[in-house]
Design an enzyme around this catalytic site. Structure first.
Site, PDB file in Angstrom:
ATOM      1  N   ASP A  33      10.223  10.277  18.379  1.00  0.00           N
ATOM      2  CA  ASP A  33      10.776  10.366  20.146  1.00  0.00           C
ATOM      3  C   ASP A  33      10.224  10.391  21.406  1.00  0.00           C
ATOM      4  O   ASP A  33       8.613  10.362  20.781  1.00  0.00           O
ATOM      5  CB  ASP A  33      11.693  11.514  20.077  1.00  0.00           C
ATOM      6  CG  ASP A  33      12.111  11.737  21.094  1.00  0.00           C
ATOM      7  OD1 ASP A  33      13.202  12.097  20.740  1.00  0.00           O
ATOM      8  OD2 ASP A  33      11.862  12.015  22.144  1.00  0.00           O
ATOM      9  N   ILE A  34      10.456   9.736  21.342  1.00  0.00           N
ATOM     10  CA  ILE A  34      10.086   9.520  23.261  1.00  0.00           C
ATOM     11  C   ILE A  34       9.438  10.508  23.882  1.00  0.00           C
ATOM     12  O   ILE A  34       8.330  10.020  24.532  1.00  0.00           O
ATOM     13  CB  ILE A  34      10.878   7.758  24.268  1.00  0.00           C
ATOM     14  CG1 ILE A  34       9.579   6.488  25.082  1.00  0.00           C
ATOM     15  CG2 ILE A  34      11.453   8.328  24.759  1.00  0.00           C
ATOM     16  CD1 ILE A  34      10.598   5.565  25.762  1.00  0.00           C
ATOM     17  N   ASN A  91      22.191  16.914  17.953  1.00  0.00           N
ATOM     18  CA  ASN A  91      23.279  16.861  19.053  1.00  0.00           C
ATOM     19  C   ASN A  91      23.950  16.355  18.558  1.00  0.00           C
ATOM     20  O   ASN A  91      24.367  14.822  18.338  1.00  0.00           O
ATOM     21  CB  ASN A  91      22.644  17.034  20.128  1.00  0.00           C
ATOM     22  CG  ASN A  91      21.800  17.709  20.313  1.00  0.00           C
ATOM     23  OD1 ASN A  91      21.820  18.905  20.422  1.00  0.00           O
ATOM     24  ND2 ASN A  91      20.593  17.221  21.437  1.00  0.00           N
ATOM     25  N   GLU A  99      22.344  12.921  23.932  1.00  0.00           N
ATOM     26  CA  GLU A  99      22.477  12.417  25.275  1.00  0.00           C
ATOM     27  C   GLU A  99      22.457  10.335  24.394  1.00  0.00           C
ATOM     28  O   GLU A  99      22.809   9.646  25.295  1.00  0.00           O
ATOM     29  CB  GLU A  99      20.557  11.949  25.419  1.00  0.00           C
ATOM     30  CG  GLU A  99      20.555  12.874  26.277  1.00  0.00           C
ATOM     31  CD  GLU A  99      18.957  12.739  26.707  1.00  0.00           C
ATOM     32  OE1 GLU A  99      18.340  11.425  26.391  1.00  0.00           O
ATOM     33  OE2 GLU A  99      17.842  13.576  26.963  1.00  0.00           O
ATOM     34  N   HIS A 104      22.122  10.860  14.923  1.00  0.00           N
ATOM     35  CA  HIS A 104      20.418  10.989  14.188  1.00  0.00           C
ATOM     36  C   HIS A 104      20.187  12.292  14.767  1.00  0.00           C
ATOM     37  O   HIS A 104      21.590  13.038  15.619  1.00  0.00           O
ATOM     38  CB  HIS A 104      19.964  10.363  16.256  1.00  0.00           C
ATOM     39  CG  HIS A 104      20.214  10.940  17.011  1.00  0.00           C
ATOM     40  ND1 HIS A 104      20.873  10.866  17.878  1.00  0.00           N
ATOM     41  CD2 HIS A 104      19.060  11.506  17.919  1.00  0.00           C
ATOM     42  CE1 HIS A 104      20.911  11.020  19.041  1.00  0.00           C
ATOM     43  NE2 HIS A 104      19.690  11.993  19.046  1.00  0.00           N
ATOM     44  N   HIS A 106      17.022  15.081  14.676  1.00  0.00           N
ATOM     45  CA  HIS A 106      16.170  15.439  14.957  1.00  0.00           C
ATOM     46  C   HIS A 106      14.262  15.999  13.782  1.00  0.00           C
ATOM     47  O   HIS A 106      15.391  16.856  13.447  1.00  0.00           O
ATOM     48  CB  HIS A 106      15.725  16.293  16.536  1.00  0.00           C
ATOM     49  CG  HIS A 106      16.518  15.419  17.582  1.00  0.00           C
ATOM     50  ND1 HIS A 106      15.274  14.766  18.882  1.00  0.00           N
ATOM     51  CD2 HIS A 106      17.651  15.290  16.857  1.00  0.00           C
ATOM     52  CE1 HIS A 106      16.245  14.669  19.651  1.00  0.00           C
ATOM     53  NE2 HIS A 106      17.911  14.302  19.173  1.00  0.00           N
TER      54      HIS A 106
HETATM   55  P1  AMP Z   1      20.401  13.509  21.443  1.00  0.00           P
HETATM   56  O1  AMP Z   1      20.221  14.873  23.099  1.00  0.00           O
HETATM   57  O2  AMP Z   1      20.098  14.073  20.751  1.00  0.00           O
HETATM   58  O3  AMP Z   1      21.241  12.678  21.651  1.00  0.00           O
HETATM   59  O4  AMP Z   1      18.003  12.829  21.760  1.00  0.00           O
HETATM   60  C1  AMP Z   1      18.154  11.072  21.863  1.00  0.00           C
HETATM   61  C2  AMP Z   1      16.483  11.599  22.124  1.00  0.00           C
HETATM   62  O5  AMP Z   1      16.512  10.394  22.099  1.00  0.00           O
HETATM   63  C3  AMP Z   1      15.779  11.981  22.817  1.00  0.00           C
HETATM   64  O6  AMP Z   1      14.460  13.088  22.643  1.00  0.00           O
HETATM   65  C4  AMP Z   1      15.072  11.273  24.015  1.00  0.00           C
HETATM   66  O7  AMP Z   1      14.172  12.030  24.398  1.00  0.00           O
HETATM   67  C5  AMP Z   1      15.211  10.167  22.491  1.00  0.00           C
HETATM   68  N1  AMP Z   1      15.073   8.574  23.058  1.00  0.00           N
HETATM   69  C6  AMP Z   1      15.438   8.017  24.517  1.00  0.00           C
HETATM   70  N2  AMP Z   1      15.166   7.030  24.172  1.00  0.00           N
HETATM   71  C7  AMP Z   1      14.345   6.452  23.347  1.00  0.00           C
HETATM   72  C8  AMP Z   1      14.209   5.530  22.740  1.00  0.00           C
HETATM   73  N3  AMP Z   1      13.570   4.500  23.429  1.00  0.00           N
HETATM   74  N4  AMP Z   1      12.793   5.661  21.849  1.00  0.00           N
HETATM   75  C9  AMP Z   1      12.281   6.843  21.112  1.00  0.00           C
HETATM   76  N5  AMP Z   1      12.890   7.588  21.442  1.00  0.00           N
HETATM   77  C10 AMP Z   1      14.162   7.736  22.536  1.00  0.00           C
END
Ligand code: AMP
Length: 116
Positions: A33-34, A91, A99, A104, A106
């Site tokens: 995760d970024i 989520n 988001e 996916h 986590h």
């Molecule tokens: P969610 O709220 O479950 O959709 O989480 C999306 C996750 O994706 C968040 O924890 C972000 O930090 C992560 N994220 C967004 N863009 C990237 C990326 N380019 N590379 C890695 N993680 C990302």
């Protein structure tokens, strides 16, 4: 609502943008995760076009779903957090704060995690 093929995880899967890859096979990609929320924080992502958990469970083949969660388990072991413990989060939808509209999981661990 339908799957958005331009979402950021679709573009990572298509190798249009880079990721810090941990694991890849025919059906699954895992990467860091970024914005990590724990010492170990990876995202495990099926490559198919599934918007969220509901979509995945309803439409992915059972064998693929089973393989996906076996991969999550294997990654927890390989990352050294299986024994100490970890948290899985997925989520789904507006109230969860999802988001990225591509299913996916986590996988978080590596230290005691805060309670909610
Ligand atoms: P969610 O709220 O479950 O959709 O989480 C999306 C996750 O994706 C968040 O924890 C972000 O930090 C992560 N994220 C967004 N863009 C990237 C990326 N380019 N590379 C890695 N993680 C990302």
């Amino acid at each position: 609502m339908s799957y958005d093929p331009q979402n950021i995880f679709a573009r990572i899967i298509a190798e249009l943008i880079p990721c810090n890859k941990v694991y890849e096979d025919a059906n699954t990609l895992a990467f860091y995760d970024i914005a990590p929320k724990a010492p170990v924080h990876i995202l495990v992502v099926p490559k198919g076009p599934y918007m969220d958990f509901e979509d995945y469970v309803a439409h992915a083949p059972a064998q693929e779903i089973s393989g996906f969660f076996q991969t999550v388990s294997k990654l927890a072991q390989e990352l050294g957090i299986a024994e100490s413990g970890y948290r899985l989060i997925t989520n789904k939808g507006e109230h969860s704060g999802q988001e990225v509209p591509h299913f996916h999981v986590h996988l978080l661990g590596g230290a005691p995690l805060p309670l909610w």
